[in-house]
Design a protein around this motif. Structure first.
Motif, short mmCIF file in Angstrom:
data_model
loop_
_atom_site.label_atom_id
_atom_site.label_comp_id
_atom_site.label_asym_id
_atom_site.label_seq_id
_atom_site.Cartn_x
_atom_site.Cartn_y
_atom_site.Cartn_z
N ILE A 150 0.85 -1.19 0.00
CA ILE A 150 0.00 0.00 0.00
C ILE A 150 0.89 1.24 0.00
O ILE A 150 2.03 1.20 0.45
CB ILE A 150 -0.97 0.02 1.20
CG1 ILE A 150 -0.20 -0.01 2.52
CG2 ILE A 150 -1.94 -1.13 1.14
CD1 ILE A 150 -1.08 0.18 3.72
N THR A 151 0.36 2.32 -0.50
CA THR A 151 1.11 3.56 -0.56
C THR A 151 1.09 4.25 0.79
O THR A 151 0.02 4.50 1.35
CB THR A 151 0.53 4.50 -1.64
OG1 THR A 151 0.55 3.81 -2.89
CG2 THR A 151 1.32 5.78 -1.73
N LEU A 152 2.27 4.56 1.30
CA LEU A 152 2.40 5.29 2.54
C LEU A 152 2.65 6.76 2.23
O LEU A 152 3.32 7.08 1.25
CB LEU A 152 3.55 4.73 3.37
CG LEU A 152 3.40 3.28 3.84
CD1 LEU A 152 4.70 2.80 4.50
CD2 LEU A 152 2.24 3.13 4.79
N ASN A 153 2.13 7.63 3.07
CA ASN A 153 2.31 9.07 2.91
C ASN A 153 3.44 9.57 3.78
O ASN A 153 3.73 9.01 4.82
CB ASN A 153 1.01 9.80 3.29
CG ASN A 153 -0.14 9.37 2.44
OD1 ASN A 153 -0.05 9.34 1.23
ND2 ASN A 153 -1.24 8.98 3.08
N GLY A 154 4.04 10.66 3.35
CA GLY A 154 5.09 11.30 4.12
C GLY A 154 6.26 11.64 3.23
O GLY A 154 6.59 10.90 2.31
N LYS A 155 6.86 12.77 3.50
CA LYS A 155 7.98 13.24 2.68
C LYS A 155 9.25 13.40 3.50
O LYS A 155 10.27 13.84 2.98
CB LYS A 155 7.62 14.57 2.02
CG LYS A 155 6.47 14.42 1.04
CD LYS A 155 6.10 15.74 0.42
CE LYS A 155 4.92 15.54 -0.52
NZ LYS A 155 4.41 16.76 -1.06
N GLY A 156 9.19 13.04 4.77
CA GLY A 156 10.37 13.15 5.63
C GLY A 156 11.40 12.08 5.31
O GLY A 156 11.19 11.24 4.44
N LYS A 157 12.49 12.12 6.02
CA LYS A 157 13.59 11.19 5.77
C LYS A 157 13.21 9.74 6.07
O LYS A 157 13.62 8.84 5.34
CB LYS A 157 14.79 11.61 6.62
CG LYS A 157 16.03 10.80 6.39
CD LYS A 157 17.19 11.33 7.21
CE LYS A 157 18.43 10.47 6.98
NZ LYS A 157 19.53 10.92 7.83
N LEU A 158 12.39 9.49 7.10
CA LEU A 158 12.09 8.12 7.51
C LEU A 158 10.61 7.80 7.70
O LEU A 158 10.15 6.75 7.27
CB LEU A 158 12.82 7.80 8.83
CG LEU A 158 14.33 7.71 8.77
CD1 LEU A 158 14.92 7.55 10.16
CD2 LEU A 158 14.77 6.56 7.87
N ILE A 159 9.88 8.65 8.39
CA ILE A 159 8.52 8.32 8.82
C ILE A 159 7.54 8.33 7.65
O ILE A 159 7.55 9.25 6.83
CB ILE A 159 8.05 9.29 9.92
CG1 ILE A 159 8.91 9.10 11.17
CG2 ILE A 159 6.58 9.08 10.25
CD1 ILE A 159 8.64 10.08 12.29
N ARG A 160 6.69 7.29 7.63
CA ARG A 160 5.61 7.18 6.63
C ARG A 160 4.36 6.71 7.36
O ARG A 160 4.43 6.03 8.39
CB ARG A 160 5.97 6.17 5.53
CG ARG A 160 7.20 6.53 4.71
CD ARG A 160 6.92 7.71 3.78
NE ARG A 160 8.05 8.02 2.93
CZ ARG A 160 9.06 8.82 3.25
NH1 ARG A 160 9.10 9.40 4.42
NH2 ARG A 160 10.04 9.04 2.40
#
Length: 156
Positions: free
Chosen positions: A86-96
């Motif tokens: 599934i597609t995870l959201n988030g643009k940070g270095k690690l967290i989704r």
């Protein structure tokens, strides 16, 4: 694992559906990985719980963040997951994360396999976690003095 005695107090200001969703997601994790500790933060803008085989956030493999109309279910090292159906959201270095509004549409099977991969990543980074066979605890890490919560007209 039983939730910390203050847990229900922390989520009481949220809509009943959000409370039930939070509890269902919490139970999903604690049933799946009963040796994980639940680390709770009653933060300014959300209640957050991280799940870790230690008492440290850096060892956490997934988390829940409670907001007024939904709950985020996330992975602390989600950018490193390779088996993500599934597609995870988030643009940070690690967290989704994924946004969850209804437990009936929560992709339980897919998330379960992702949790096991996340646990493996956590154990690879801290090999001592692989040998932990104790039952997890629910621990309050901090409580913010000021909070923005739904169902209230002012900051608490």
């Amino acid at each position: 694992m039983k939730p910390h005695p203050q847990f229900k107090e922390f989520i009481a200001a949220y809509d009943k559906n959000v409370q039930e969703l939070t509890i269902a997601l919490r139970n999903f994790i604690t049933d799946l990985v009963p040796e994980a500790n639940e680390l709770i933060w009653d933060n300014y803008n959300a209640v957050a719980m991280a799940y870790s085989k230690s008492e440290k956030l850096k060892d956490a493999f997934c988390h829940i963040a409670v907001y007024s109309k939904y709950v985020n279910f996330g992975f602390n090292r989600g950018a490193e997951l390779t088996k993500t159906p599934i597609t995870l959201n988030g643009k940070g270095k690690l967290i989704r994360h994924i946004k969850v509004k209804d437990i009936h549409t929560f992709p339980r099977t897919e998330i379960e396999s992702m949790i096991w991969e996340a646990v493996a990543i956590s154990e690879k980074l801290n090999p001592n976690l692989a040998h932990k066979n104790t039952k997890g605890q629910s621990i309050v890490m901090s409580i913010s003095e000021k909070k923005v919560r739904p169902n209230t007209n002012t900051n608490q």
